[in-house]
Design a protein around this motif. Structure first.
Motif, PDB file in Angstrom:
ATOM      1  N   MET A   1       0.965  -1.033  -0.101  1.00  0.00           N
ATOM      2  CA  MET A   1       0.105  -0.073   0.045  1.00  0.00           C
ATOM      3  C   MET A   1       1.109   1.141   0.302  1.00  0.00           C
ATOM      4  N   VAL A   2       0.615   2.170  -0.253  1.00  0.00           N
ATOM      5  CA  VAL A   2       1.347   3.630  -0.494  1.00  0.00           C
ATOM      6  C   VAL A   2       0.685   4.947  -0.807  1.00  0.00           C
ATOM      7  N   GLN A   3       0.654   6.384  -0.298  1.00  0.00           N
ATOM      8  CA  GLN A   3       0.268   7.060  -0.102  1.00  0.00           C
ATOM      9  C   GLN A   3       1.311   8.678  -0.131  1.00  0.00           C
ATOM     10  N   ILE A   4       0.666   9.357  -1.829  1.00  0.00           N
ATOM     11  CA  ILE A   4       2.323   9.956  -2.180  1.00  0.00           C
ATOM     12  C   ILE A   4       1.390  11.324  -1.928  1.00  0.00           C
ATOM     13  N   ALA A   5       2.100  12.400  -1.354  1.00  0.00           N
ATOM     14  CA  ALA A   5       1.068  13.758  -1.563  1.00  0.00           C
ATOM     15  C   ALA A   5       2.021  14.515  -2.266  1.00  0.00           C
ATOM     16  N   SER A   6       2.562  16.083  -2.593  1.00  0.00           N
ATOM     17  CA  SER A   6       3.184  17.181  -3.229  1.00  0.00           C
ATOM     18  C   SER A   6       2.310  18.265  -2.946  1.00  0.00           C
ATOM     19  N   SER A   7       3.401  19.328  -2.552  1.00  0.00           N
ATOM     20  CA  SER A   7       2.615  21.024  -2.743  1.00  0.00           C
ATOM     21  C   SER A   7       3.715  21.208  -2.717  1.00  0.00           C
ATOM     22  N   ASP A   8       3.358  22.513  -3.936  1.00  0.00           N
ATOM     23  CA  ASP A   8       4.773  23.295  -4.090  1.00  0.00           C
ATOM     24  C   ASP A   8       4.649  24.782  -3.506  1.00  0.00           C
ATOM     25  N   PRO A   9       5.708  24.735  -2.686  1.00  0.00           N
ATOM     26  CA  PRO A   9       5.759  25.937  -1.671  1.00  0.00           C
ATOM     27  C   PRO A   9       6.135  27.370  -2.210  1.00  0.00           C
ATOM     28  N   ALA A  10       6.037  27.711  -3.759  1.00  0.00           N
ATOM     29  CA  ALA A  10       6.249  28.658  -4.279  1.00  0.00           C
ATOM     30  C   ALA A  10       5.410  28.749  -5.176  1.00  0.00           C
ATOM     31  N   VAL A  11       3.891  28.137  -5.351  1.00  0.00           N
ATOM     32  CA  VAL A  11       2.738  29.053  -5.825  1.00  0.00           C
ATOM     33  C   VAL A  11       2.106  29.100  -4.805  1.00  0.00           C
ATOM     34  N   SER A  12       1.106  29.384  -5.242  1.00  0.00           N
ATOM     35  CA  SER A  12      -0.225  29.747  -4.166  1.00  0.00           C
ATOM     36  C   SER A  12      -1.670  29.650  -5.162  1.00  0.00           C
ATOM     37  N   SER A  13      -2.647  29.173  -4.781  1.00  0.00           N
ATOM     38  CA  SER A  13      -3.652  29.678  -5.678  1.00  0.00           C
ATOM     39  C   SER A  13      -4.792  28.905  -4.884  1.00  0.00           C
ATOM     40  N   VAL A  14      -5.111  28.348  -3.499  1.00  0.00           N
ATOM     41  CA  VAL A  14      -6.274  27.981  -2.966  1.00  0.00           C
ATOM     42  C   VAL A  14      -6.047  28.718  -1.641  1.00  0.00           C
ATOM     43  N   ALA A  15      -6.984  29.143  -1.113  1.00  0.00           N
ATOM     44  CA  ALA A  15      -7.421  30.350   0.146  1.00  0.00           C
ATOM     45  C   ALA A  15      -7.408  29.351   1.579  1.00  0.00           C
ATOM     46  N   PRO A  16      -6.981  29.224   2.229  1.00  0.00           N
ATOM     47  CA  PRO A  16      -7.890  29.025   3.732  1.00  0.00           C
ATOM     48  C   PRO A  16      -8.561  28.953   3.809  1.00  0.00           C
ATOM     49  N   TYR A  17      -9.843  28.165   3.730  1.00  0.00           N
ATOM     50  CA  TYR A  17     -11.232  28.202   4.572  1.00  0.00           C
ATOM     51  C   TYR A  17     -11.259  29.220   4.853  1.00  0.00           C
ATOM     52  N   GLY A  18     -11.803  30.307   4.479  1.00  0.00           N
ATOM     53  CA  GLY A  18     -12.881  31.578   4.794  1.00  0.00           C
ATOM     54  C   GLY A  18     -11.430  32.744   4.700  1.00  0.00           C
ATOM     55  N   GLY A  19     -11.484  31.946   4.341  1.00  0.00           N
ATOM     56  CA  GLY A  19     -10.058  33.876   3.175  1.00  0.00           C
ATOM     57  C   GLY A  19     -10.371  34.293   2.316  1.00  0.00           C
ATOM     58  N   THR A  20      -9.875  35.090   1.370  1.00  0.00           N
ATOM     59  CA  THR A  20      -9.513  35.153  -0.121  1.00  0.00           C
ATOM     60  C   THR A  20      -7.978  35.343  -1.069  1.00  0.00           C
ATOM     61  N   GLU A  21      -7.316  35.133   0.099  1.00  0.00           N
ATOM     62  CA  GLU A  21      -5.817  35.474  -0.412  1.00  0.00           C
ATOM     63  C   GLU A  21      -5.895  34.304  -0.606  1.00  0.00           C
ATOM     64  N   PRO A  22      -4.758  33.686  -2.341  1.00  0.00           N
ATOM     65  CA  PRO A  22      -3.971  32.207  -2.133  1.00  0.00           C
ATOM     66  C   PRO A  22      -2.951  32.013  -0.941  1.00  0.00           C
ATOM     67  N   LEU A  23      -2.944  31.136  -1.011  1.00  0.00           N
ATOM     68  CA  LEU A  23      -1.921  30.184   0.531  1.00  0.00           C
ATOM     69  C   LEU A  23      -1.226  29.395  -0.030  1.00  0.00           C
ATOM     70  N   PHE A  24      -2.008  28.378  -0.491  1.00  0.00           N
ATOM     71  CA  PHE A  24      -1.566  26.898  -0.385  1.00  0.00           C
ATOM     72  C   PHE A  24      -1.643  26.452  -2.135  1.00  0.00           C
ATOM     73  N   THR A  25      -1.460  25.127  -2.952  1.00  0.00           N
ATOM     74  CA  THR A  25      -1.246  24.260  -3.929  1.00  0.00           C
ATOM     75  C   THR A  25      -2.428  23.820  -3.762  1.00  0.00           C
ATOM     76  N   PRO A  26      -3.419  23.756  -4.840  1.00  0.00           N
ATOM     77  CA  PRO A  26      -4.134  22.175  -4.963  1.00  0.00           C
ATOM     78  C   PRO A  26      -3.861  20.836  -3.965  1.00  0.00           C
ATOM     79  N   ASP A  27      -2.366  20.716  -3.793  1.00  0.00           N
ATOM     80  CA  ASP A  27      -1.845  19.703  -2.433  1.00  0.00           C
ATOM     81  C   ASP A  27      -2.344  18.864  -2.869  1.00  0.00           C
ATOM     82  N   PRO A  28      -2.233  17.487  -4.180  1.00  0.00           N
ATOM     83  CA  PRO A  28      -2.563  16.203  -4.321  1.00  0.00           C
ATOM     84  C   PRO A  28      -2.449  15.227  -3.315  1.00  0.00           C
ATOM     85  N   ILE A  29      -3.028  14.517  -3.331  1.00  0.00           N
ATOM     86  CA  ILE A  29      -2.619  13.235  -2.340  1.00  0.00           C
ATOM     87  C   ILE A  29      -3.096  11.939  -3.098  1.00  0.00           C
ATOM     88  N   ALA A  30      -2.858  10.655  -3.475  1.00  0.00           N
ATOM     89  CA  ALA A  30      -2.882  10.142  -4.014  1.00  0.00           C
ATOM     90  C   ALA A  30      -2.378   8.732  -3.093  1.00  0.00           C
TER      91      ALA A  30
END
Length: 353
Positions: free
Chosen positions: A135-164
Protein backbone atom coordinates in the motif's frame (compact mmCIF):
# COMPACT_ATOMS: atom_id res chain seq x y z
CA UNK A 1 -9.61 14.78 -28.99
CA UNK A 2 -10.04 12.91 -32.28
CA UNK A 3 -6.41 12.06 -33.16
CA UNK A 4 -4.98 8.90 -31.63
CA UNK A 5 -1.33 7.98 -31.28
CA UNK A 6 0.54 4.79 -30.52
CA UNK A 7 1.45 4.88 -26.82
CA UNK A 8 4.90 3.34 -27.30
CA UNK A 9 5.72 5.82 -30.07
CA UNK A 10 4.70 8.73 -27.81
CA UNK A 11 6.81 7.40 -24.94
CA UNK A 12 9.82 6.95 -27.23
CA UNK A 13 9.35 10.46 -28.63
CA UNK A 14 9.14 12.05 -25.17
CA UNK A 15 12.12 10.01 -23.97
CA UNK A 16 14.11 11.13 -27.00
CA UNK A 17 13.27 14.77 -26.34
CA UNK A 18 14.41 14.54 -22.73
CA UNK A 19 17.64 12.79 -23.71
CA UNK A 20 18.31 15.46 -26.35
CA UNK A 21 17.66 18.10 -23.68
CA UNK A 22 20.49 16.66 -21.58
CA UNK A 23 18.97 14.04 -19.29
CA UNK A 24 20.65 10.68 -18.98
CA UNK A 25 18.96 7.51 -20.21
CA UNK A 26 17.64 6.53 -16.76
CA UNK A 27 15.96 9.87 -16.11
CA UNK A 28 14.58 10.34 -19.61
CA UNK A 29 13.46 6.71 -19.78
CA UNK A 30 11.47 7.15 -16.58
CA UNK A 31 9.87 10.53 -17.28
CA UNK A 32 8.74 10.01 -20.88
CA UNK A 33 6.70 6.81 -20.31
CA UNK A 34 5.18 8.08 -17.05
CA UNK A 35 3.90 11.26 -18.73
CA UNK A 36 2.30 9.12 -21.42
CA UNK A 37 0.89 6.84 -18.70
CA UNK A 38 -1.04 9.83 -17.35
CA UNK A 39 -2.64 10.40 -20.76
CA UNK A 40 -3.42 6.69 -21.03
CA UNK A 41 -5.29 6.95 -17.73
CA UNK A 42 -7.19 10.07 -18.82
CA UNK A 43 -5.24 12.64 -16.75
CA UNK A 44 -4.66 14.90 -19.75
CA UNK A 45 -3.60 18.02 -17.82
CA UNK A 46 -0.76 16.12 -16.11
CA UNK A 47 0.58 13.99 -18.94
CA UNK A 48 2.39 14.98 -22.12
CA UNK A 49 1.02 18.49 -21.73
CA UNK A 50 3.83 18.92 -19.18
CA UNK A 51 6.54 17.78 -21.58
CA UNK A 52 7.05 21.19 -23.20
CA UNK A 53 7.23 23.08 -19.86
CA UNK A 54 9.69 20.48 -18.55
CA UNK A 55 11.85 20.91 -21.65
CA UNK A 56 11.81 24.66 -21.16
CA UNK A 57 12.87 24.22 -17.53
CA UNK A 58 15.76 22.01 -18.63
CA UNK A 59 16.69 24.55 -21.28
CA UNK A 60 16.72 27.55 -18.95
CA UNK A 61 18.37 25.71 -16.06
CA UNK A 62 15.49 25.80 -13.60
CA UNK A 63 15.37 21.99 -13.71
CA UNK A 64 18.65 20.29 -12.83
CA UNK A 65 19.90 17.62 -15.22
CA UNK A 66 22.78 15.77 -13.61
CA UNK A 67 23.33 13.65 -10.54
CA UNK A 68 20.96 12.38 -7.88
CA UNK A 69 19.31 13.62 -4.71
CA UNK A 70 21.36 14.59 -1.69
CA UNK A 71 20.63 12.28 1.23
CA UNK A 72 19.96 14.51 4.24
CA UNK A 73 18.94 11.70 6.58
CA UNK A 74 18.67 7.92 6.37
CA UNK A 75 17.41 5.98 9.37
CA UNK A 76 16.34 2.91 7.45
CA UNK A 77 12.58 3.28 7.55
CA UNK A 78 12.78 7.08 7.25
CA UNK A 79 14.72 8.88 4.51
CA UNK A 80 14.96 12.57 3.62
CA UNK A 81 16.30 13.84 0.31
CA UNK A 82 17.17 17.23 -1.07
CA UNK A 83 15.95 16.84 -4.63
CA UNK A 84 18.30 19.57 -5.88
CA UNK A 85 15.64 20.70 -8.41
CA UNK A 86 16.06 17.44 -10.31
CA UNK A 87 13.15 16.10 -12.40
CA UNK A 88 10.35 15.38 -9.95
CA UNK A 89 8.86 12.51 -11.93
CA UNK A 90 12.17 10.64 -11.75
CA UNK A 91 12.71 11.49 -8.08
CA UNK A 92 9.22 10.32 -7.09
CA UNK A 93 9.53 7.07 -9.03
CA UNK A 94 12.85 6.41 -7.27
CA UNK A 95 11.31 7.27 -3.90
CA UNK A 96 8.44 4.80 -4.37
CA UNK A 97 10.85 2.08 -5.46
CA UNK A 98 13.04 2.75 -2.44
CA UNK A 99 9.94 2.79 -0.24
CA UNK A 100 8.95 -0.68 -1.46
CA UNK A 101 12.48 -1.99 -0.88
CA UNK A 102 12.65 -0.58 2.65
CA UNK A 103 9.07 -1.55 3.53
CA UNK A 104 9.94 -5.17 2.74
CA UNK A 105 12.64 -4.83 5.40
CA UNK A 106 10.96 -2.65 8.03
CA UNK A 107 7.23 -3.06 7.34
CA UNK A 108 6.82 0.58 6.44
CA UNK A 109 9.04 3.26 4.93
CA UNK A 110 8.69 7.02 4.50
CA UNK A 111 10.63 9.25 2.12
CA UNK A 112 10.37 13.03 2.30
CA UNK A 113 11.79 15.12 -0.55
CA UNK A 114 12.45 18.84 -0.55
CA UNK A 115 13.36 20.99 -3.55
CA UNK A 116 12.06 18.54 -6.12
CA UNK A 117 10.94 19.82 -9.49
CA UNK A 118 7.29 19.23 -10.51
CA UNK A 119 6.15 15.60 -10.19
CA UNK A 120 3.24 15.47 -12.69
CA UNK A 121 0.42 12.92 -12.09
CA UNK A 122 0.52 11.15 -8.73
CA UNK A 123 -1.64 8.24 -9.90
CA UNK A 124 1.02 6.92 -12.30
CA UNK A 125 3.38 6.05 -9.44
CA UNK A 126 0.93 4.00 -7.37
CA UNK A 127 1.20 0.65 -9.15
CA UNK A 128 4.97 0.61 -8.64
CA UNK A 129 4.02 -0.28 -5.05
CA UNK A 130 0.75 -2.19 -5.45
CA UNK A 131 2.35 -4.60 -7.94
CA UNK A 132 4.69 -5.53 -5.09
CA UNK A 133 1.72 -6.13 -2.79
CA UNK A 134 2.29 -2.87 -0.89
CA UNK A 135 0.00 0.00 0.00
CA UNK A 136 1.34 3.45 -0.82
CA UNK A 137 0.46 7.08 -0.26
CA UNK A 138 2.01 10.03 -2.10
CA UNK A 139 1.43 13.71 -1.36
CA UNK A 140 2.79 16.84 -2.99
CA UNK A 141 2.70 20.61 -2.69
CA UNK A 142 4.54 23.51 -4.30
CA UNK A 143 5.78 26.06 -1.75
CA UNK A 144 6.53 28.56 -4.54
CA UNK A 145 2.93 28.61 -5.83
CA UNK A 146 -0.28 29.81 -4.17
CA UNK A 147 -3.75 29.46 -5.67
CA UNK A 148 -6.00 28.13 -2.86
CA UNK A 149 -7.11 30.22 0.12
CA UNK A 150 -7.55 28.79 3.63
CA UNK A 151 -11.22 28.24 4.46
CA UNK A 152 -12.88 31.57 5.17
CA UNK A 153 -10.06 33.54 3.51
CA UNK A 154 -9.73 35.20 0.13
CA UNK A 155 -5.97 35.34 -0.42
CA UNK A 156 -4.06 32.49 -2.13
CA UNK A 157 -1.86 30.47 0.22
CA UNK A 158 -1.84 26.77 -0.74
CA UNK A 159 -1.45 24.82 -3.96
CA UNK A 160 -4.22 22.28 -4.75
CA UNK A 161 -2.11 19.86 -2.66
CA UNK A 162 -2.75 16.47 -4.30
CA UNK A 163 -2.65 13.20 -2.41
CA UNK A 164 -2.86 9.71 -3.89
CA UNK A 165 -3.22 6.26 -2.35
CA UNK A 166 -2.69 2.86 -3.96
CA UNK A 167 -4.28 -0.19 -2.30
CA UNK A 168 -3.55 -3.72 -3.56
CA UNK A 169 -6.48 -6.11 -3.85
CA UNK A 170 -7.05 -9.63 -5.14
CA UNK A 171 -7.70 -8.05 -8.56
CA UNK A 172 -7.08 -4.57 -9.91
CA UNK A 173 -5.69 -2.16 -7.33
CA UNK A 174 -7.65 0.72 -5.87
CA UNK A 175 -6.05 3.92 -7.17
CA UNK A 176 -7.15 7.06 -5.33
CA UNK A 177 -5.94 10.38 -6.73
CA UNK A 178 -7.49 13.46 -5.21
CA UNK A 179 -6.50 16.83 -3.75
CA UNK A 180 -7.35 19.25 -0.97
CA UNK A 181 -8.97 21.61 -3.51
CA UNK A 182 -11.98 21.10 -5.76
CA UNK A 183 -9.97 21.50 -8.94
CA UNK A 184 -6.42 22.02 -10.17
CA UNK A 185 -4.25 24.77 -11.58
CA UNK A 186 -3.85 22.72 -14.74
CA UNK A 187 -7.58 22.50 -15.47
CA UNK A 188 -8.40 26.09 -14.54
CA UNK A 189 -5.51 27.33 -16.66
CA UNK A 190 -6.60 25.23 -19.63
CA UNK A 191 -10.25 26.32 -19.43
CA UNK A 192 -9.28 29.97 -18.97
CA UNK A 193 -7.11 29.80 -22.07
CA UNK A 194 -10.01 28.32 -24.02
CA UNK A 195 -12.54 30.82 -22.67
CA UNK A 196 -14.59 28.08 -21.03
CA UNK A 197 -16.33 27.77 -17.66
CA UNK A 198 -15.86 25.20 -14.92
CA UNK A 199 -18.55 22.53 -14.33
CA UNK A 200 -19.48 24.20 -11.04
CA UNK A 201 -18.67 27.07 -8.68
CA UNK A 202 -15.22 25.72 -7.90
CA UNK A 203 -13.41 29.05 -7.56
CA UNK A 204 -14.01 32.38 -5.86
CA UNK A 205 -13.16 35.93 -6.87
CA UNK A 206 -10.94 38.22 -4.82
CA UNK A 207 -13.93 39.30 -2.71
CA UNK A 208 -14.87 35.71 -1.89
CA UNK A 209 -17.87 35.22 -4.20
CA UNK A 210 -18.10 31.69 -5.61
CA UNK A 211 -17.82 31.42 -9.40
CA UNK A 212 -17.60 28.92 -12.24
CA UNK A 213 -15.38 31.28 -14.27
CA UNK A 214 -11.65 30.46 -14.07
CA UNK A 215 -10.91 34.01 -15.24
CA UNK A 216 -11.32 35.20 -11.63
CA UNK A 217 -7.99 33.50 -10.88
CA UNK A 218 -6.19 35.77 -13.32
CA UNK A 219 -7.32 39.17 -12.04
CA UNK A 220 -5.37 41.62 -9.89
CA UNK A 221 -5.73 40.79 -7.06
CA UNK A 222 -6.43 37.18 -8.03
CA UNK A 223 -9.27 34.99 -6.89
CA UNK A 224 -8.63 31.52 -5.54
CA UNK A 225 -9.54 27.87 -6.07
CA UNK A 226 -11.92 26.62 -3.39
CA UNK A 227 -10.93 23.79 -1.06
CA UNK A 228 -12.85 20.51 -1.15
CA UNK A 229 -16.24 21.19 0.41
CA UNK A 230 -16.56 24.57 -1.28
CA UNK A 231 -18.08 27.60 0.40
CA UNK A 232 -20.13 25.52 2.84
CA UNK A 233 -17.82 22.71 3.91
CA UNK A 234 -14.40 23.89 2.79
CA UNK A 235 -13.01 23.35 6.29
CA UNK A 236 -12.60 19.72 5.23
CA UNK A 237 -10.28 20.58 2.33
CA UNK A 238 -8.55 23.19 4.48
CA UNK A 239 -7.69 20.58 7.10
CA UNK A 240 -6.46 18.19 4.41
CA UNK A 241 -4.26 20.93 2.91
CA UNK A 242 -2.65 21.63 6.28
CA UNK A 243 -1.87 17.93 6.70
CA UNK A 244 -0.39 17.64 3.20
CA UNK A 245 1.74 20.76 3.63
CA UNK A 246 3.05 19.38 6.93
CA UNK A 247 4.00 16.10 5.24
CA UNK A 248 5.56 17.69 2.14
CA UNK A 249 7.15 20.81 3.62
CA UNK A 250 7.37 20.33 7.38
CA UNK A 251 8.96 16.86 7.30
CA UNK A 252 11.55 17.62 4.58
CA UNK A 253 12.20 20.99 6.25
CA UNK A 254 11.72 23.30 3.28
CA UNK A 255 8.62 25.21 2.25
CA UNK A 256 6.74 28.46 2.39
CA UNK A 257 8.96 29.81 5.15
CA UNK A 258 11.87 29.81 2.66
CA UNK A 259 12.50 32.01 -0.41
CA UNK A 260 10.61 30.76 -3.47
CA UNK A 261 12.75 28.90 -5.99
CA UNK A 262 10.22 28.58 -8.80
CA UNK A 263 7.89 25.85 -10.01
CA UNK A 264 8.60 22.66 -8.08
CA UNK A 265 7.44 20.39 -5.30
CA UNK A 266 7.78 19.08 -1.81
CA UNK A 267 6.99 15.36 -1.80
CA UNK A 268 6.07 12.73 0.78
CA UNK A 269 5.96 9.00 0.00
CA UNK A 270 4.94 6.29 2.46
CA UNK A 271 4.88 2.58 1.61
CA UNK A 272 3.36 -0.12 3.83
CA UNK A 273 3.89 -3.88 3.45
CA UNK A 274 0.79 -5.77 4.72
CA UNK A 275 2.93 -8.84 5.44
CA UNK A 276 4.51 -6.94 8.33
CA UNK A 277 1.12 -6.37 9.97
CA UNK A 278 -1.33 -9.30 10.05
CA UNK A 279 -0.20 -10.77 6.74
CA UNK A 280 -1.11 -10.49 3.06
CA UNK A 281 -4.00 -12.96 3.28
CA UNK A 282 -5.70 -11.12 6.13
CA UNK A 283 -5.22 -7.76 4.40
CA UNK A 284 -6.56 -9.02 1.07
CA UNK A 285 -9.54 -10.70 2.75
CA UNK A 286 -10.63 -7.43 4.34
CA UNK A 287 -10.01 -5.22 1.30
CA UNK A 288 -11.65 -7.62 -1.16
CA UNK A 289 -14.70 -7.83 1.10
CA UNK A 290 -15.01 -4.03 1.06
CA UNK A 291 -14.50 -3.97 -2.72
CA UNK A 292 -17.29 -6.48 -3.26
CA UNK A 293 -19.62 -4.61 -0.91
CA UNK A 294 -18.99 -1.42 -2.87
CA UNK A 295 -19.63 -3.07 -6.22
CA UNK A 296 -22.79 -4.76 -4.92
CA UNK A 297 -24.13 -1.52 -3.46
CA UNK A 298 -27.46 -0.51 -4.99
CA UNK A 299 -26.81 2.41 -7.38
CA UNK A 300 -28.83 5.60 -7.62
CA UNK A 301 -31.96 5.07 -9.71
CA UNK A 302 -31.01 5.17 -13.37
CA UNK A 303 -27.33 5.50 -12.53
CA UNK A 304 -24.37 3.27 -13.40
CA UNK A 305 -23.04 0.60 -11.03
CA UNK A 306 -20.82 1.76 -8.18
CA UNK A 307 -17.18 1.68 -9.22
CA UNK A 308 -13.88 1.79 -7.34
CA UNK A 309 -11.37 4.66 -7.58
CA UNK A 310 -8.98 3.91 -10.43
CA UNK A 311 -11.36 1.53 -12.17
CA UNK A 312 -12.09 3.99 -14.95
CA UNK A 313 -8.40 4.94 -15.34
CA UNK A 314 -7.37 1.29 -15.62
CA UNK A 315 -10.05 0.66 -18.25
CA UNK A 316 -8.99 3.77 -20.20
CA UNK A 317 -5.38 2.65 -20.10
CA UNK A 318 -6.26 -0.79 -21.46
CA UNK A 319 -8.32 0.70 -24.28
CA UNK A 320 -5.71 3.35 -25.14
CA UNK A 321 -2.84 0.87 -25.04
CA UNK A 322 -4.48 -1.21 -27.75
CA UNK A 323 -6.46 1.39 -29.68
CA UNK A 324 -4.25 4.46 -29.38
CA UNK A 325 -3.97 7.47 -27.07
CA UNK A 326 -6.33 10.39 -27.75
CA UNK A 327 -4.16 13.38 -26.87
CA UNK A 328 -5.74 16.68 -25.92
CA UNK A 329 -5.59 19.18 -28.83
CA UNK A 330 -2.44 21.28 -28.98
CA UNK A 331 -0.07 18.95 -27.12
CA UNK A 332 1.83 17.69 -30.17
CA UNK A 333 1.83 21.22 -31.62
CA UNK A 334 3.48 22.51 -28.44
CA UNK A 335 6.22 19.89 -28.81
CA UNK A 336 6.87 20.55 -32.49
CA UNK A 337 9.39 23.39 -31.88
CA UNK A 338 11.31 21.20 -29.46
CA UNK A 339 11.33 18.34 -31.95
CA UNK A 340 12.70 20.68 -34.58
CA UNK A 341 15.33 22.05 -32.18
CA UNK A 342 16.59 18.56 -31.35
CA UNK A 343 16.15 17.04 -34.81
CA UNK A 344 13.43 14.58 -33.85
CA UNK A 345 10.29 13.63 -35.77
CA UNK A 346 6.99 13.76 -33.85
CA UNK A 347 4.84 10.64 -34.09
CA UNK A 348 1.96 10.73 -36.54
CA UNK A 349 -1.60 9.78 -35.62
CA UNK A 350 -2.48 6.14 -36.16
CA UNK A 351 -6.21 6.86 -36.43
CA UNK A 352 -8.92 9.45 -35.97
CA UNK A 353 -11.94 8.67 -33.79
Amino acid sequence: MDKKYDAKALAAFATGLFEAAGLDEAKAGTIGPLLVEADLMGHTTHGLQLCAPYLKALDDGTMEKEGGPQVLSDRGAVVTWDGRRLPGVWLTARAVDLGVERAKLYGTASIAIRRSHHIACLAVFLERATRAGCMVQIASSDPAVSSVAPYGGTEPLFTPDPIAVGIPTGGDPILIDTSASITTNGLTGRLHGEGKKLPGAWVQNAEGAASDDPAVLFTDPPGTILPIGGKEYGHKGYGLALMIEALTQGLPGHGRADPAEGWGAGVYVQVMDPTAFTGEAAFTRQIDHIVERCRANKPVAGGPPVRLPGQSAIAKRAASSSGGVALYPGIIDALAPWAEKYGLVPPVPISAS
